[in-house]
Every structure is written in C-alpha cells, then in structure tokens.
Design an enzyme around this catalytic site. Structure first.
Site, PDB file in Angstrom:
ATOM      1  N   SER A 190      -5.901 -11.393 -10.435  1.00 13.69           N
ATOM      2  CA  SER A 190      -6.540 -10.669  -9.278  1.00 13.69           C
ATOM      3  C   SER A 190      -7.000  -9.210  -9.798  1.00 13.69           C
ATOM      4  CB  SER A 190      -5.190 -10.286  -7.899  1.00 13.69           C
ATOM      5  OG  SER A 190      -5.235 -10.951  -7.071  1.00 13.69           O
ATOM      6  N   HIS A 207      -4.322  -5.919  -2.476  1.00 13.33           N
ATOM      7  CA  HIS A 207      -3.332  -6.421  -2.432  1.00 13.33           C
ATOM      8  C   HIS A 207      -2.272  -6.312  -3.775  1.00 13.33           C
ATOM      9  CE1 HIS A 207      -5.239  -9.899  -4.161  1.00 13.33           C
ATOM     10  NE2 HIS A 207      -4.233 -10.330  -4.809  1.00 13.33           N
ATOM     11  N   ASP A 214     -10.412  -5.795   0.296  1.00  4.49           N
ATOM     12  CA  ASP A 214      -9.404  -6.053  -0.814  1.00  4.49           C
ATOM     13  C   ASP A 214      -9.720  -5.319  -2.275  1.00  4.49           C
ATOM     14  OD1 ASP A 214      -7.192  -6.979  -1.673  1.00  4.49           O
ATOM     15  OD2 ASP A 214      -7.922  -9.041  -1.904  1.00  4.49           O
TER      16      ASP A 214
END
Length: 584
Positions: free
Chosen positions: A274, A165, A196
């Site tokens: 992230s 993402h 992911d």
C-alpha cells in the site's frame, strides 16, 4: 449513479467469495499476529479474540492466496501463522551426479526496464504507523493501539505520498529510507479519504539529503508495462514486481466507498505494498498501489490509483491548503437503452443520454434539475444511453469521470431534455452529503447519555463495529434501507439511534432497546444528535418522551433521569455524559 457495488463482504458461499483487500501489513506492539485488514475493516486487538480451548477452538480464517489442498496433515494447519511460510525452491529435479542441487535456471529478466526503475527506487520509503481507532460501539473509549507497515514515495516540495488507509486514525507516523537504519518522525498534511491518498512531510533536513523526488508520467495505455515497488510482507528490504496494465475503468475504492478512475494490473500486490509507486518503463510514477482482488478463481489482480486522481488530490491541497474532496453531480440516473423508454421521454433518434431518477436534496443542482430530466451532455461531452463517454482512442468510460476531474466549487454546463425541450444549466459542483457517512474523517464518534440511554449518530464505521464486515446483511432492515437509499434533507441531518441502554433502576423495561432510531422528542422531530442533546438538557417539562422507530416510546421523569445519569456514568467509568463536539 448507476449500479453500485457492494462494499461489504459477500455471503459466506465459497464459490462466490470476493473481497477487496487493503495491502497494508498489520503488526502488534506486543508481537501478536493480526490478520490484514479487509474492506476497511477495523482490526480488533488480540485480547478481543475469543480464547481457544478444547471445546472452543480458534475460528478458522481463510488464507489470502489460493486455498490449500487438503492433505494428510491438513488438520495440523494453524489458523494464525507466526510468520509467512517459506518453502524450499526445487529446480525440477535438476542435480549434479553427486546429488548436489544445482542453481535454478531462471528466465532472462528484462534488465533494460529494471535499470530505468533502479534510480527512482531510492525515493521509495517504508511507512511505520501506530493507529488508535475509536470504539464506535463504546464511543467514550478508544481501542487498543496497533501498528502497521506500508510503503510511500517522495515527491517534489519535500512531501511524501502514501495511502489514506495506511495512516488512518494515526497516533504516530515514521518513515525510513531505503538502505537507512533511521526512522524519521513524519507529519500528516492531508488525508484524502475518497481517493485513498495521504500527504506527509518530514521536518528533519537529513531525511531529504541524497534523494531525488519522483516524477509523474502520463496515464498508461492497455498492455503497457508497469513495475510496482514497495515493502510487502515477507521481508524487510524493498521488493519489485512487474506486470502490465490489463484494464482501465471507473473502479470502486474500497476504503473511500467511492468510484473513481482506477488501473487494474496483473503484478502481484501484497500486504505492505500500500502506498508504493507503480513505474512505467521510463522510470516515471504512473500510480499508487492500494488494493487487490481476493477471490478463489483469480490470481495477481491488483489495483493502482492513476496519475489523474493523484494530481487532483495534490492540486486540491495546493489550491485550498487542505483536502476538500472530489465533487459529484448528486443524482441517481437510469440507462436509456430501451427504445420505448426513449420514445416515451420525447427523445429523437439522434439524441442520447441518461434519465435522472432522484436528486440529492442537499445538492446545488436540486434547484434547477428535476426527476425525469434526460442529461444529454456534461461540459460539452455527449453522454451515451448507457452513461458512458469517449475516453482516449477506442475506449469509453462512465461519465462520472468527467465530474471527478472537477474541483469542489467549480461549475459545469449540463444540457438536459425536459418535455421535448433542450435546456442548459450552469451547475455548481459540491461534495456528497450522505445521511449515513462512510467515514468520520478522523473525528471521534459523537454520543449523548441520559438515564443510561446512549444516543449516537449512525455512520458506516458504527455499523461495521456493531455488525462486523457483513453489516450490509446483518444490520436491521430499517437502518440498511436508510443507508442504501435514504437521502439527507439538510446538510446537518443525522440518523440518531439509541445504541444501547446501560441498565439501571430508572430504565427498567427498556433494556432490550438496541440500535433503534429516535424520531422525536416531546413531539419535536430530532434533526441531529446535537439538537436532541440541547432539547433534553434544556427540557423544563415533567417528562422526557422519546418517540422511537417501530412505534416504541420511552418516558422518563425529567428530574429523576438527570439525577440518575451521574450515578450511571460513575458506575461505567464514563467521564462525561456527552462528547466534546456537543458541548460547543
């Protein structure tokens, strides 16, 4: 498949609000602040927000942390802060006799663990990405570009890992090393939507100088110490947070809309973390930070992608030259904990397993397995009545973990109980084919326009674009039923709808048709969007007849409709009546 967790945001009841947040810091090229994405939500450009006036105040947004206490100046709180608020640290009133504030007495740090992690921190990089997302509601356009910051880390083979993402719908990706002032252009090698994870590389040799790639460690145990390193919101330099592994289970991946093995930790994971690595006390990488739990009653619950999932992604890419995905068994199953149910299914007292409720028609095992078969074991591992299998010492985990360890095209031995007889089948595993896909894998949406009728294929990003994050509550019931329960009968089947009608003289009376499924054209069933476009383009009949959901019908004269299409496209500045993928 067991119980599924809702992917959308829950109803707006303050006491039960719970979301999974992607930890990616989002910024705008024109310095306009935008909230962090939540639940794979599309970040709208700033000009899409309603303007604030005296009669139309800006919408209130809920904060990411604990709710603020209402005070005398609560009404002055701005919904969009230009930057994170920093408050002075008070040392409990400790001061010298002249009133000068003394240095705060901090608790002793675990310097031994920190020392092990410090050499590996040089391999942690900051990821800068410019995104240009498709406009699923107006599929011939794209949204305004925006930028985001996240983290990543260098591994062997001159490669970098980060979250999928973090680089979704990327236009440009750049990387910056710790302590460097240079940003290097990166190339995206593979994006694993389900897990992911994304794999990047840099062609400039200077980027790889003086940096040692990270090594992967074993799957940690409960209460093992972990250290998360990255570039979260609140500063430009590297940040280190520490905690322990508090839970390990099959976890719902918010971005991938899948369920894979995940680690829950109590280290703070914030926007921008992230893609950053999680280290064990030996300085080896044991996971990738990727999402956190946001709820009024919890704090510091973060989630990490563990090494088995990471290694599966890497080996899948090395084996096939691309990412092929995680296979699934392609069934929906029921627990067999009720003794009467087990007896009715012909199970003996020493037999355990789960009952098959439904089988995906597109799954390879649909030819050998049948509904009401009881799966006793998978690859020799016995399955309990609640669908779990042994996992390390004293732990159990859902048997889908065994399936996720396989690769697309692998085979597995499945033992089932059918009519009180034990049968064994060697099943080939494949990826999931959903009637309404959770992702478009970076491809622009498909569309076809005739006489102002805009036809498109329904996907989860389309539903989210039309109805927002609460699409599972706000979308039409018929579409939601197909999204949650319907199964594709063939690999190329799509759910085709009239998304909207571009008003013109030829379509008078049809203006209110919105997001309604197309069932048939001139009496022939509509299998997918391409088949519909081909049938309309090659139609020689006098009329174009579309049979829609709710027993609606659209009838247009063929020649008039095709002639009016060009004028409608010109009026709305649309370059083509169909997307490029339908032209081939």
């Amino acid at each position: 498949m067991g119980e599924k967790r809702k992917r959308g945001r829950k109803p707006k009841v303050p006491a039960t609000t719970e979301t999974m947040d992607f930890q990616r810091a989002v910024t705008q090229n024109d310095s306009v602040s935008v909230p962090t994405t939540t639940q794979n939500d599309t970040v709208s450009p700033p000009d899409a927000e309603p303007s604030a006036t005296a009669n139309n105040p800006p919408p209130s947004r809920r904060g990411r942390g604990r709710p603020r206490k209402a005070g005398a100046h609560a009404e002055d709180t701005e919904p969009y802060a230009a930057s994170p608020e920093r408050r002075p640290f008070h040392n409990g009133g400790a001061s010298s006799s002249n009133g000068v504030l003394l240095e705060p007495q901090l608790p002793p740090a675990n310097w031994e663990n920190v020392a092990r992690v410090v050499p590996a921190m040089d391999a942690v990089v900051k990821v800068f990405c410019v995104h240009t997302e498709p406009n699923f509601s107006l599929p011939w356009q794209r949204k305004r570009q925006y930028s985001s910051n996240s983290s990543g880390f260098i591994i062997s083979g001159r490669r970098v890992l980060t979250n999928a993402h973090s680089v979704e719908h990327y236009t440009q990706v750049k990387l910056k090393k710790r302590g460097s002032d240079t940003k290097y252009l990166a190339t995206v090698l593979a994006i694993g939507t389900e897990c992911d994870i994304a794999l990047l590389t840099v062609s400039d040799d200077e980027f790889w100088e003086g940096v040692s790639p990270l090594e992967f460690g074993d799957l940690p145990a409960l209460q093992d110490a972990v250290t998360v390193v990255g570039y979260p919101l609140g500063g430009d330099t590297i940040s280190v947070t520490s905690g322990v592994v508090s839970r390990m289970e099959i976890l719902s991946y918010a971005h991938g809309s899948t369920e894979l093995l995940g680690l829950q930790i109590d280290a703070a994971i914030n926007s921008g973390n992230s893609g950053g690595p999680a280290f064990n006390d030996k300085g080896k990488c044991v996971g990738i930070a990727f999402q956190s739990l946001k709820h009024e009653d919890v704090e510091n619950i973060g989630y990490v992608i563990p090494t088995p999932v990471i290694m599966h992604f890497i080996q899948d890419y090395e084996k096939n030259g691309k990412y092929t995905g995680f296979p699934i068994l392609g069934i929906e199953w029921q627990k067999m904990e009720n003794p009467d149910l087990r007896m009715a299914m012909g199970m003996k007292s020493d037999q355990k397993g789960v009952r098959i409720r439904r089988i995906e028609p597109t799954a390879p095992e649909s030819h050998v397995l049948k509904p009401s078969d009881v799966i006793l074991s998978f690859d020799g591992v016995n399955i309990a009545n609640d669908g779990t299998v042994p996992f390390r010492h004293g732990e159990r985990i859902g048997f889908s973990y065994l399936v996720s360890q396989k690769y697309t095209g692998d085979t597995a031995m499945v033992k089932v109980l059918r009519n009180s007889k034990i049968l064994e089948f060697n099943i080939k595993l494949s990826t999931h084919k959903r009637l309404i896909p959770a992702h478009t894998n970076g491809k622009p949406p498909s569309y076809y326009i005739i006489a102002g009728f805009v036809f498109t294929a329904v996907t989860v990003p389309y539903l989210r674009s039309e109805y927002g994050k609460d699409y599972e509550f706000d979308a039409p019931v018929k579409l939601l039923d197909k999204h949650l329960h319907a199964m594709a009968e063939s690999v190329d089947e799509q759910l085709v709808v009239v998304s909207q009608v571009l008003v013109a003289d030829i379509n008078i009376g049809y203006e209110e048709i919105v997001n309604t499924q197309v069932l048939a054209f001139n009496g022939k069933p509509v299998k997918n969007l391409k088949s519909l476009a081909d049938m309309v383009e090659n139609c020689k009949d006098k009329y174009l007849k579309f049979d829609l959901e709710y027993q609606q019908m659209v009838v247009l004269q063929t020649k008039t409709a095709k002639a009016a299409t060009l004028d409608i496209l010109t009026t709305h500045c649309i370059s083509s009546a169909m997307s490029d993928d339908l032209k081939t």
